[in-house]
Design a protein around this motif. Structure first.
Motif, mmCIF file in Angstrom:
data_model
loop_
_atom_site.group_PDB
_atom_site.id
_atom_site.type_symbol
_atom_site.label_atom_id
_atom_site.label_comp_id
_atom_site.label_asym_id
_atom_site.label_seq_id
_atom_site.Cartn_x
_atom_site.Cartn_y
_atom_site.Cartn_z
ATOM 1 N N ASN A 134 26.873 12.966 -55.358
ATOM 2 C CA ASN A 134 28.248 13.194 -54.920
ATOM 3 C C ASN A 134 28.235 14.471 -54.084
ATOM 4 O O ASN A 134 28.603 15.551 -54.533
ATOM 5 C CB ASN A 134 29.192 13.350 -56.122
ATOM 6 N N GLY A 135 27.755 14.330 -52.865
ATOM 7 C CA GLY A 135 27.575 15.491 -52.002
ATOM 8 C C GLY A 135 27.836 15.162 -50.548
ATOM 9 O O GLY A 135 28.017 13.996 -50.179
ATOM 10 N N GLN A 136 27.825 16.191 -49.747
ATOM 11 C CA GLN A 136 28.095 16.085 -48.318
ATOM 12 C C GLN A 136 26.779 16.191 -47.552
ATOM 13 O O GLN A 136 26.125 17.234 -47.585
ATOM 14 C CB GLN A 136 29.040 17.200 -47.883
ATOM 15 N N ARG A 137 26.407 15.115 -46.859
ATOM 16 C CA ARG A 137 25.130 15.135 -46.151
ATOM 17 C C ARG A 137 25.055 16.298 -45.159
ATOM 18 O O ARG A 137 23.979 16.858 -44.938
ATOM 19 C CB ARG A 137 24.884 13.812 -45.424
ATOM 20 N N VAL A 138 26.189 16.666 -44.573
ATOM 21 C CA VAL A 138 26.204 17.685 -43.522
ATOM 22 C C VAL A 138 25.544 18.999 -43.970
ATOM 23 O O VAL A 138 24.938 19.698 -43.159
ATOM 24 C CB VAL A 138 27.652 17.921 -43.019
ATOM 25 N N PHE A 139 25.644 19.310 -45.275
ATOM 26 C CA PHE A 139 24.938 20.505 -45.752
ATOM 27 C C PHE A 139 24.020 20.231 -46.940
ATOM 28 O O PHE A 139 23.047 20.951 -47.152
ATOM 29 C CB PHE A 139 25.899 21.648 -46.086
ATOM 30 N N SER A 140 24.268 19.183 -47.707
ATOM 31 C CA SER A 140 23.445 18.930 -48.889
ATOM 32 C C SER A 140 22.021 18.525 -48.522
ATOM 33 O O SER A 140 21.059 18.912 -49.196
ATOM 34 C CB SER A 140 24.087 17.838 -49.753
ATOM 35 N N GLU A 141 21.870 17.750 -47.448
ATOM 36 C CA GLU A 141 20.515 17.392 -47.017
ATOM 37 C C GLU A 141 19.731 18.652 -46.643
ATOM 38 O O GLU A 141 18.543 18.781 -46.977
ATOM 39 C CB GLU A 141 20.545 16.434 -45.835
#
Length: 223
Positions: A134-141
């Motif tokens: 449950n994360g945001q690819r824009v910064f979690s990746e």
């Protein structure tokens, strides 16, 4: 070590499972930092307005979504805020991405990998494995890459990719299919910190499930 359990695939959660994290997305200082940075990008928005706009737009998107467990893309939220408060011509889409990352950096208070989890990953190095977050690819990746975790996995599914969050069963069904194990759910283990988000949905699909600290203890990885 998972092979002895006839496990053919493992699904990991990300935060509080692989990564020990602490953030403060409500702090005035977080929005003050982002506001100051935005001034140099051609966006004039005071910290209080930035916070109110961000919270309101996220809530509106959540409320408008048909999903039971809705998710947003924060870069789209920030792009809209930047467009509304620009003082010169900007690239809204690109600035939305950059602002998301600055916002995350400003809100981070702790970001460390769990060494026990790294050793756990290495125990199943030859088994197909993925992350559902449950994360945001824009910064979690980028966080996964920075901490040296991303390349351990065959693929990573972020809730921002699809517009809905765990415990939605579709995330786990997608992972099973991508691992080629959709007809063998009992051979897949889900590992996470949340009973509601990781253990319960996995078991509903016939998968095995284990709480992360239980996994550390099982394989002798406790502190």
């Amino acid at each position: 070590m998972f092979e002895s359990c006839q496990i053919k695939g493992v699904i990991f959660d990300c935060y509080q499972t692989l990564i020990d994290i602490d953030t403060d997305e409500h702090s005035h200082e977080t929005y003050k930092t982002v506001s100051r940075w935005l001034a140099y990008q051609g966006v004039d928005v005071k910290p209080e307005k930035l916070k109110d706009s961000y919270m309101l737009k996220v809530k509106e998107r959540m409320d408008e979504s048909p999903e039971t467990y809705p998710e947003v893309r924060v870069e789209e939220v920030f792009a809209e805020i930047c467009g509304e408060n620009a003082v010169w011509r900007i690239n809204e889409k690109r600035l939305g991405v950059d602002t998301s990352r600055v916002f995350r950096a400003a809100s981070i208070r702790k970001l460390l990998p769990f060494p026990q989890s790294i050793r756990l990953i290495e125990h199943c190095i030859n088994i197909p494995k993925c992350i559902i977050s449950n994360g945001q690819r824009v910064f979690s990746e980028l966080e996964l890459r920075y901490l040296g975790l991303y390349d351990y996995f065959d693929f990573v599914i972020f809730s921002s990719d699809v517009g809905y969050k765990k415990p939605d069963l579709r995330l786990f069904m997608t992972a099973l299919k991508r691992m080629g194990l959709e007809f063998q759910p009992k051979c897949v283990m889900s590992v996470g910190d949340s009973y509601e988000n990781e253990l319960l949905p996995a078991r509903k699909l016939g998968m095995r499930a284990m709480q992360i600290e239980e996994a550390w203890e099982k394989f002798g990885l406790k502190k």
